[in-house]
Each structure stands twice: as structure tokens, then as C-alpha cells.
Design an enzyme around this catalytic site. Structure first.
Site, PDB file in Angstrom:
ATOM      1  N   ARG A  26      30.706  30.756  32.510  1.00 47.99           N
ATOM      2  CA  ARG A  26      30.324  31.334  33.809  1.00 47.99           C
ATOM      3  C   ARG A  26      29.101  30.624  34.402  1.00 47.99           C
ATOM      4  O   ARG A  26      28.269  31.269  35.038  1.00 47.99           O
ATOM      5  CB  ARG A  26      30.034  32.835  33.694  1.00 47.99           C
ATOM      6  CG  ARG A  26      31.234  33.688  33.362  1.00 47.99           C
ATOM      7  CD  ARG A  26      32.080  33.939  34.601  1.00 47.99           C
ATOM      8  NE  ARG A  26      33.327  34.594  34.247  1.00 47.99           N
ATOM      9  CZ  ARG A  26      33.533  35.899  34.307  1.00 47.99           C
ATOM     10  NH1 ARG A  26      32.588  36.685  34.724  1.00 47.99           N
ATOM     11  NH2 ARG A  26      34.690  36.398  33.973  1.00 47.99           N
ATOM     12  N   ARG A  30      26.909  34.386  39.714  1.00 46.31           N
ATOM     13  CA  ARG A  30      25.955  35.168  40.497  1.00 46.31           C
ATOM     14  C   ARG A  30      24.500  35.033  40.094  1.00 46.31           C
ATOM     15  O   ARG A  30      23.623  35.481  40.826  1.00 46.31           O
ATOM     16  CB  ARG A  30      26.377  36.646  40.462  1.00 46.31           C
ATOM     17  CG  ARG A  30      27.600  36.912  41.314  1.00 46.31           C
ATOM     18  CD  ARG A  30      28.142  38.289  41.079  1.00 46.31           C
ATOM     19  NE  ARG A  30      28.621  38.386  39.711  1.00 46.31           N
ATOM     20  CZ  ARG A  30      29.060  39.494  39.143  1.00 46.31           C
ATOM     21  NH1 ARG A  30      29.053  40.621  39.811  1.00 46.31           N
ATOM     22  NH2 ARG A  30      29.492  39.494  37.903  1.00 46.31           N
ATOM     23  N   ARG A  39      28.747  33.209  48.408  1.00 41.57           N
ATOM     24  CA  ARG A  39      29.483  34.474  48.323  1.00 41.57           C
ATOM     25  C   ARG A  39      29.113  35.470  49.422  1.00 41.57           C
ATOM     26  O   ARG A  39      29.878  36.383  49.711  1.00 41.57           O
ATOM     27  CB  ARG A  39      29.277  35.100  46.936  1.00 41.57           C
ATOM     28  CG  ARG A  39      30.214  34.566  45.880  1.00 41.57           C
ATOM     29  CD  ARG A  39      31.641  35.105  46.039  1.00 41.57           C
ATOM     30  NE  ARG A  39      31.768  36.426  45.426  1.00 41.57           N
ATOM     31  CZ  ARG A  39      31.943  37.540  46.104  1.00 41.57           C
ATOM     32  NH1 ARG A  39      32.015  37.518  47.417  1.00 41.57           N
ATOM     33  NH2 ARG A  39      32.051  38.675  45.470  1.00 41.57           N
ATOM     34  N   ASP A  75      39.666  31.757  38.491  1.00 39.81           N
ATOM     35  CA  ASP A  75      39.678  32.962  37.663  1.00 39.81           C
ATOM     36  C   ASP A  75      40.973  32.986  36.863  1.00 39.81           C
ATOM     37  O   ASP A  75      41.989  32.438  37.299  1.00 39.81           O
ATOM     38  CB  ASP A  75      39.574  34.225  38.520  1.00 39.81           C
ATOM     39  CG  ASP A  75      39.215  35.435  37.663  1.00 39.81           C
ATOM     40  OD1 ASP A  75      38.011  35.643  37.423  1.00 39.81           O
ATOM     41  OD2 ASP A  75      40.127  36.147  37.210  1.00 39.81           O
ATOM     42  N   TYR A 150      45.123  43.044  31.274  1.00 38.62           N
ATOM     43  CA  TYR A 150      44.843  43.395  32.673  1.00 38.62           C
ATOM     44  C   TYR A 150      46.109  43.871  33.387  1.00 38.62           C
ATOM     45  O   TYR A 150      46.067  44.817  34.163  1.00 38.62           O
ATOM     46  CB  TYR A 150      44.254  42.197  33.421  1.00 38.62           C
ATOM     47  CG  TYR A 150      42.802  41.959  33.092  1.00 38.62           C
ATOM     48  CD1 TYR A 150      41.820  42.843  33.515  1.00 38.62           C
ATOM     49  CD2 TYR A 150      42.406  40.853  32.356  1.00 38.62           C
ATOM     50  CE1 TYR A 150      40.483  42.628  33.204  1.00 38.62           C
ATOM     51  CE2 TYR A 150      41.073  40.631  32.045  1.00 38.62           C
ATOM     52  CZ  TYR A 150      40.110  41.523  32.470  1.00 38.62           C
ATOM     53  OH  TYR A 150      38.803  41.316  32.166  1.00 38.62           O
TER      54      TYR A 150
END
Ligand code: CP3
Length: 343
Positions: A26, A30, A39, A75, A150
Site C-alpha cells: 500500500r 492515504r 483523491r 485493487d 468478499y
């Protein structure tokens, strides 16, 4: 004469390197103000579908830190959308209609990457062209069991009790779904390599929820199918086995080149089980990036001591970096790993 392999690719092949290579799961994300700036203008889905923007955020951490590898910004759920499953990110993936029947599985589109997710390959081409030669580009996909988790749960979960119960109650439907996912990930990862990805990584984020016999019976066969279906490409294959310390015996049977480990798993202990033919990647606890610079160095020393002196260690966190992390701490980590391991 061939140029020396970049340290990351050499370490994947367990060859000696001038320093231990490091990258961070990652690493585009963020915790970087420049990522948050992008973003603030576009949604996550739009970001994954724009080759220009995906390329830009992939390169952001490379400009800032002396990282030894880059991972394409995307992703694990992107190819799932490509198979016709409606989903959104909040921020983890939430599926419109969880997939729980044979009919739904049959209706999943057979993934044709160039048709269904062309923007991923475009982003890879652009990013490869924008990266320095010594920084290889990693392509990736989710493992079938993680994607299954998921798809069946329909939303992120800590325990994934719904898909775990489903795998017990409906073993045939579950196996069929994971087999279909495996076949899709084979063509998807092959397309990424064709576009310029120099290593391919499979994220087994949730396989650690399974005990050893379930892991071997449920999660492992579709991973084996993928790895065997990619081996002829000749690019290093990395299997990130999150919280899989109890499953290393079966992971040792995979033909993966590198096994990624989380901080709960001893690198040295894992090496003994995995044997001399696999490199290891990991495994600093992301929490350690919040310690003082002195203590951070001590924690890094511990990771090196645990990994041992042999070649075939790629430094990384044990899982993704946390959004609250100070980028300066990342800079100190990268520089210290290089300095400490310089031959
Ligand atoms: O820099 C990189 O590592 C590449 C980008 C990347 C993302 N997701 C971007 C992302 C990678 C490799 C992934 C893989 C991924 N996605 C995994 C496997 C890795 C792991 O963490 O175990 C999983 C399980 C997912 C599913 C997913 N997507 C989750 C759980 C989330 C929420 C995560 C969070 O940090 O809150 C996402 C969304 C997502 N994927 C974000 C990013 C940067 C946050 C979205 C945002 O910007 O709002």
C-alpha cells in the site's frame, strides 16, 4: 553483456544483492498528502480506471522514497467488476448482490482483460515507461479464497464468518467459484505481465482465517492452479500469506518464488519450513512506523536478525501501511534498511 538485475528481482531469485531491497505494501495511498490531493478530486473507482491517474499515484511514493519496487495502483476487486459484479468501495469493497448460487457463478463473465479491464494494462505500460530502470513494477491479483470471501460476504468483515460457513455448507459451489476465479486471475496476471509487469503478486489476505486442513483443502488448490498457470512466464511469483504462520507446510508445496509474511510469523522459522528454494518478504509491523527513530531502527534490526544472513529477503511491512503513518518515518525506514544491509 546483460546488465545486473535490479536488487528486487535478484532477491526474488535468491541471488546476492548490494543491499536488501525494500518496498511497502500500500505504498501508494492515504498516508501520502499527494495521494489525498488526487483523491480529493476523483473517486477511488475513477482513479483505478484512469491510466494517467493510476500511473501518477503509483509513481508518487517512488519520487519520495528510495524504494526498490513499485506496485501498480489498482485493487484486487477491479477484475471482479470486470467479470460483471457491481460493487463500490466504502472504503473496503461492498458487493451489490453477494454471489452465493451456482447460477450466479455461471453468469459471471469469463474475464477477457483487454476487453473488460484494458485500463489496468494501459496503466502498467505508462508506469513502466515512467519508472527508473532499477525499480521493477509488480502486478497483482487477489487469491481466489480472498476474492471468494468478499464475493460471498458481500462486504468487508473481520472474521468472514459468512463465507467460512458457506465453504463448509456448500463445498461444491465454493470450489466452483474459486476455480472460476483462479482461471480469471491466470489470464488477468498474464495480461499484466504482457503489459510490462516484472513480478506478479497474489494477495492471500484472508486465508489465515482457515485452520491448516481447511487451508490445504479449500484455499491452496486454486492458488496452486494459478501459480502453475503462470510459471512459464518466467517472472517471479510472490504469494503474500497474511496470518498464515500455521499454514506454511502447505505453502511450502507451492511453486512460488517468494512468500510474503506478516509480523506474527517468524521469518527465520518460516525459512526453515519453506526451504532453500523460496525467498521471503516482510515483515515489520506497520505499528512500528509510529515508534521513535531509535526504536524503529531496533525493530528493523530484529527483522534482519530473524531473516538471517542468507540472500532472498525482500524487506516490507507485514501488511499494508496505515493511513495515519508519517511519511518521514517511511523515509527513515527505507534509508535505514539500505544503510544497514549495504555490502
Ligand atoms: O500501493 C499499493 O499497494 C497498490 C494498491 C492496492 C490497493 N489495494 C489500493 C487501495 C493494492 C495492492 C490493494 C490490494 C487489496 N485490496 C487487498 C490485498 C492487500 C491487503 O491489504 O490485504 C485487499 C484485501 C483489498 C480490498 C480493499 N480495497 C480494501 C480492504 C480496501 C479498504 C482499505 C483501506 O485502506 O481502507 C480497499 C480500497 C483501497 N484499495 C484503498 C486503496 C489505496 C483505499 C481507498 C481510498 O483511497 O479511499
Amino acid at each position: 553483456m546483460t546488465a545486473a538485475l535490479p536488487p528486487f528481482l535478484a532477491a526474488c531469485r535468491r541471488q546476492p544483492t548490494a543491499h536488501t531491497p525494500i518496498w511497502i505494501m500500500r505504498q501508494a495511498g492515504r498516508y501520502l498528502p499527494e495521494y489525498r490531493a488526487v483523491r480529493s478530486k476523483v473517486g477511488f473507482t475513477e482513479l483505478t480506471r484512469s491510466p494517467e491517474l493510476a500511473c501518477e499515484v503509483t509513481l508518487q511514493p517512488i519520487r519520495r522514497f528510495a524504494l526498490d519496487a513499485s506496485i501498480i495502483f489498482s485493487d484486487i476487486m477491479v477484475p471482479i467488476e470486470g467479470m460483471g459484479v457491481a460493487l463500490e468501495y466504502a472504503p473496503g469493497p461492498v458487493i451489490g448482490e453477494p454471489v452465493r448460487t451456482m447460477k450466479q457463478i455461471d453468469e459471471l463473465r469469463t474475464l477477457v482483460p483487454e476487453r473488460d479491464v484494458p485500463f489496468v494494462m494501459e496503466a502498467i505500460k505508462m508506469t513502466r515507461a515512467g519508472l527508473p530502470a532499477h525499480v521493477p513494477l509488480i502486478g497483482f491479483a487477489g487469491s481466489p479464497f480472498t476474492l471468494f470471501s468478499y464475493l460471498v460476504a458481500g462486504k468487508p468483515s473481520k472474521e468472514f464468518s459468512v463465507p467460512r460457513a458457506f465453504a463448509q455448507a456448500e463445498p461444491e459451489i465454493s470450489a466452483r467459484l474459486m476455480e472460476k476465479l483462479a482461471d480469471a486471475m491466470i489470464v488477468y496476471l498474464r495480461a499484466q505481465a504482457g503489459a510490462g509487469a516484472q513480478a506478479l503478486m497474489l494477495f492471500e489476505s484472508w486465508g489465515g482465517l482457515l485452520g491448516p486442513s481447511d487451508f490445504a483443502r479449500i484455499a491452496l488448490p486454486p492458488v496452486k492452479r494459478i501459480i502453475d498457470g503462470l510459471k512459464d512466464l518466467g517472472v517471479p511469483l510472490i504469494y503474500f500469506a497474511n496470518q498464515c504462520g500455521s499454514n506454511l507446510d502447505s505453502i511450502a508445496t507451492l511453486n512460488a518464488d517468494v512468500v510474503g509474511l506478516d509480523w506474527r510469523t517468524s521469518l527465520g522459522g518460516a525459512r526453515k519450513i519453506l526451504g532453500p528454494n523460496k525467498a521471503i518478504q516482510g515483515n515489520l509491523d506497520p505499528a512500528h512506523l509510529f515508534s521513535s527513530p531509535d526504536n524503529l531502527r531496533k525493530r528493523v534490526d530484529e527483522v534482519f536478525a530473524d531473516a538471517g544472513p542468507g540472500p532472498g529477503h525482500i524487506f516490507n511491512l507485514g501488511h499494508g501501511i496505515w493511513p495515519e503513518t508519517d511519511p518521514d518515518s517511511v523515509a527513515r525506514l527505507v534509508d535505514y534498511v539500505h544503510e544497514r544491509s549495504a555490502k
